[in-house]
Structures are given as structure tokens and as C-alpha cells.
Design an enzyme around this catalytic site. Structure first.
Site, short mmCIF file in Angstrom:
data_model
loop_
_atom_site.label_atom_id
_atom_site.label_comp_id
_atom_site.label_asym_id
_atom_site.label_seq_id
_atom_site.Cartn_x
_atom_site.Cartn_y
_atom_site.Cartn_z
N ARG A 49 0.82 -1.19 0.00
CA ARG A 49 0.00 0.00 0.00
C ARG A 49 0.86 1.25 0.00
NH1 ARG A 49 -3.98 -1.26 5.13
NH2 ARG A 49 -4.53 -3.38 4.50
N ASP A 51 0.06 5.39 1.30
CA ASP A 51 -0.94 6.20 2.01
C ASP A 51 -1.40 7.38 1.16
OD1 ASP A 51 -0.82 4.58 4.23
OD2 ASP A 51 0.59 5.87 5.32
N ARG A 199 7.90 7.79 6.68
CA ARG A 199 7.60 9.17 7.04
C ARG A 199 8.01 9.47 8.48
NH1 ARG A 199 1.55 10.00 5.58
NH2 ARG A 199 1.99 11.97 6.63
#
Lengths: 264, 264
Positions: A49, A51, A199
Site C-alpha cells: 500500500r 498512504d 515518514r
């Protein structure tokens, strides 16, 4: 037949990769375009995935479909790119074995985080602008402590969402961005990543770059397996999934394919 | 005092540079930000116009204002960039003489036109995508005929909108884009340009690149001073105003200023 599809997207307008009801996602537009061009329902399985707002210069998914007679893979790519919105575009489609899996066959993933040291109208959604140049040497000393096999609980967004938090990092470091004057890029390559990891790593490294945290303190964050409240996640807009690597033979090196993230 | 302001913009959301009632323009947002930060009405005079959707990696304007006591030019730049939208950003502000004029003191202007040879989600509004690589050698042969002093009536959008159509071209040629794999850039530098000229030149050169027109036929278009109906203007999104040059001394080479279009 099973196929791998390689593609890139600007994630600005999407609520991430994975299909969710009622919101725009990259997987939804890709499945729709494949369905239109192949005239059959197609469901892609992504390598992982991304985000909301995160980009991919090179993402991979697999799907199963019967190609209409006479439809070459190059023609399929061409038609898909006409069916897709301009912020999602296909780089390549190729056949794989029936057990090759975009997610489970992936051996390494690379993310890049782009920082711009001047306000750049052309990269306003595609890089983080920093008003002051960070201390790159300090950030790279801190980043070097991440390389190897560690528990990344301290850099995980949601505790409990994963089976385990151990990742093997092959590479983590800041470089001058070869494509942008006044640009930096952080490259991190690992066998796997936990949710929100890049992140949070970048956000904490930028605190080292600002002098809010020493490289030794950064190392302690990793070792103690405790997230520090002070350092937040770096904004999504600077983050790109840039490479997914598979076992030899799954992705053939055909003539004419240039990996845009890693040109020869 | 009179100041030069150097800035860059992504023109996608704007109806060009010049203020027009009822539509968003770059000049309108720049004048508004200057007025807010300096708390006085400010009217900029640009080095020249850009059309709807055309970008600038380096545009210049002048304005007259009284700077509040204690407001340095660096602080002014910082505050302007916070007041401006992220698609218009200031590179530098410096004082000039009372007769230095952004438009009339300009001695040369450079435009760049960017072409991408692969569909790139990150440059969808910032480069023209071509499905097939054009014949760069043929385009450069044709472009070489433009260098020198010629009447550019054949490459002017509106007949009658200018006093005369004579321009002196210093440079016109296609290059590999150093920042983009699979990218080309056409650079054209002249003492002046007539309206729509660069996009018509690029559109006609791309027809040479596709084999629709020979370099010799391209030269005849220039000599006959007649626009050929077949070749249209290249799309605005690939075009950037990238440099405005002034007489020595007007723009001081201060430390810390990097021209993003022409990094050292």
C-alpha cells in the site's frame, strides 16, 4: 494468464493505493482501466500500500486476465494509458508465472523522500520545502544506525497492526538530488516496511538535521523501541515508492524498458 | 525606490501573466501579495506576457514601493512566499535604478519547451508527452535556419498585433533534457519574440520531427512569411519562460542567488 503491471502515479488526488468504498484510490482507477480495455472484470494485487498523498515512481501489481487475440502487451500499455487519468500511467506489462505474486514475491522495496531547499512552484505537491538547509552529515550519521536488522516499533504508526516490526534495512541515506539543484533525496531500501515507517524515520531524521536531536539520541529511539512524541511524520507529498525488486527471472529485462526511478 | 522581482510560476491554473478582469492571472496574485506584505498598493510591470497555461522558471518584473523600516529584501522575499500561493514563488528581490525597466531594459529572453517521451504522471501539466520519439537531427537542421535576423510573420499568432515581426535569434535547438531521462528540451533565445511565436515554432518543428515537413520546407515557411495551415501551435503546458537578460549591472550577482533554470 497472470501479468505484472508496472506503473507510476502522482498520489496527490488519491486516498492511497488500496480500494476503499467512496473515495478515489489508485487501485480503483487502475482496475477500472484494465476492465475497460480488457472487457472483463480485473482485480489487481499491489506490491504494497501507499498512504494518501504518497506517490510512486515505480509501483508493481499483478492481475489475472485473458488477453483478447491480437492484443500485444505494448498495445495494452498504450490503450491503458489512454484510458487512465494522466496522474496514473503504466510503464510496462509482462507475463509472469502463475505463482509469482506482486506482494509475496517482492524481495526488497525502495522509497525515496524528496526535499527542496527552495520554494519550487513545479514541485509544490511533490517535495517537502525546507526553509533552512538541514545538517546532512548529522542526518546521515543517524540514518546509518538503521542499517541492519532491527525492530522498528519506534517508527511504526499503529502499534498492533502488524505481526512483527522487524525489518532488514539494506540502505538508508541522504544524497544530493541529481535532478534538482537545491534538492535532497533520502533513499531507504529494506526487505519490508511497517506502516508509516518511512515518514516517521524521515520526520525524526529532519529533527536531527535541525539540531533538535543528536544522532546518538536518534539511535536510542530505535533501541528503546519507543516512539518519541516530539517528532512527527514527514508530510506525505515528499514520499515516493520508487522500486520493487523481485527474484531473478520474474521481471525480464526486455529491451526498451527504462526504470524511470533508476535510469541506466 | 524601484525594485526588480524575480519569480517562478506553474501557469496551469492561470490565464497567463497579465491582469485581466474576472480571471486569475499571475500578475494579479503577485500584486496582491506585494500589497499585503508592503501595506501599500503595488503594480508590477513584467518583462513580457505569458499565455494561459504557460509556465515561468524565471520571470522578472519591476515595481515601485517604499519598504517599511527594518524590512530586509530577504525578509520581504520570505514574507511574499508565505503570502503567495504555492504555484507562484519569489526567487529574489533587489533594488535597481529609477530608469531600469523590466520590459524595456531586457536585452534577451530565453524560452524552453519540454517534451517527455514517456507518460509521466509528475509532469502531466509541465511537458508535452510524445508517443514516438521525433527525428531530433531533422528538427535541429530546421531550427538552425531560424538563427539570425528574420521576419517571423510566419510564426506569429495574430497578424497586426505588433509594430514589426523582425526578431534576432541567438539560439534555437533541441537537447536531451539533463534532468529527465526520456526527455527533450528545445531552447530558443532572442532579443524579442512576437505573440505565439515559440509555440508555433515548436509545433512546426515537431511536424519536421514526425516527417510531415522537411527541414528545407520549414525554411521556406520562414522565408515566405506565410504561416502554414497544417502546423498548429504546440500545447502551452510544455512552454517555460526561463531567462530574461539585462544589461550588465542591473541585476547584481549576489551570493546565494541561484538561477534555477541555469544553475552554475
Amino acid at each position: 494468464m497472470r501479468y505484472f503491471i508496472h506503473f507510476a502515479y502522482d498520489g496527490t488526488a488519491y486516498c492511497g493505493w488500496q480500494v476503499q468504498p467512496g473515495v478515489p484510490t489508485v487501485q480503483a482507477v487502475l482496475d477500472k482501466a484494465l476492465g475497460q480495455v480488457l472487457r472483463q472484470p480485473v482485480h489487481t494485487v499491489g506490491s504494497g500500500r501507499t498512504d494518501t498523498g504518497v506517490h510512486a515512481s515505480h509501483q508493481v501489481a499483478h492481475f489475472e486476465a485473458e488477453l483478447p487475440l491480437g492484443l500485444t502487451l505494448e498495445l495494452l500499455r498504450y490503450r491503458l494509458n489512454r484510458a487512465l487519468p494522466p496522474d496514473v500511467q503504466v510503464l510496462r506489462v509482462h507475463e509472469v508465472g502463475s505463482h509469482d505474486h506482486a506482494r509475496f514475491s517482492a524481495e526488497a522495496r525502495t522509497y525515496e523522500y524528496f526535499v527542496s531547499l527552495r520554494p519550487d512552484p513545479f514541485r509544490r505537491d511533490q517535495a517537502l520545502y525546507l526553509d533552512r538547509a538541514p545538517d546532512v552529515a548529522a542526518m546521515n550519521e543517524a540514518a546509518s544506525y538503521l542499517v541492519g536488522q532491527y525492530d522498528f516499533t519506534a517508527f511504526s504508526k499503529v502499534k498492533g497492526g502488524e505481526n512483527h516490526y522487524v525489518c532488514y534495512l539494506y540502505e538508508a541515506g541522504w544524497h544530493d538530488d541529481p535532478r534538482q539543484p537545491d534538492g535532497l533525496v533520502f533513499r531507504i531500501r529494506a526487505n519490508r516496511f511497517v506502516r508509516g515507517m518511512v515518514r516517521l524515520v524521515v520526520g525524526t531524521l529532519l529533527d536531527v538535521g535541525r539540531g533538535k536531536l543528536t544522532p546518538a539520541e536518534f539511535q536510542q529511539v530505535l533501541y528503546r523501541q519507543q516512539r518519541i512524541a516530539a517528532s512527527g511524520a514527514a508530510p506525505a507529498k515528499g514520499l515516493y515508492l520508487s522500486r520493487v525488486e523481485y527474484a531473478a527471472g520474474i521481471v525480464p529485462n526486455e529491451l526498451g524498458f527504462v526504470d524511470p526511478a533508476h535510469p541506466a
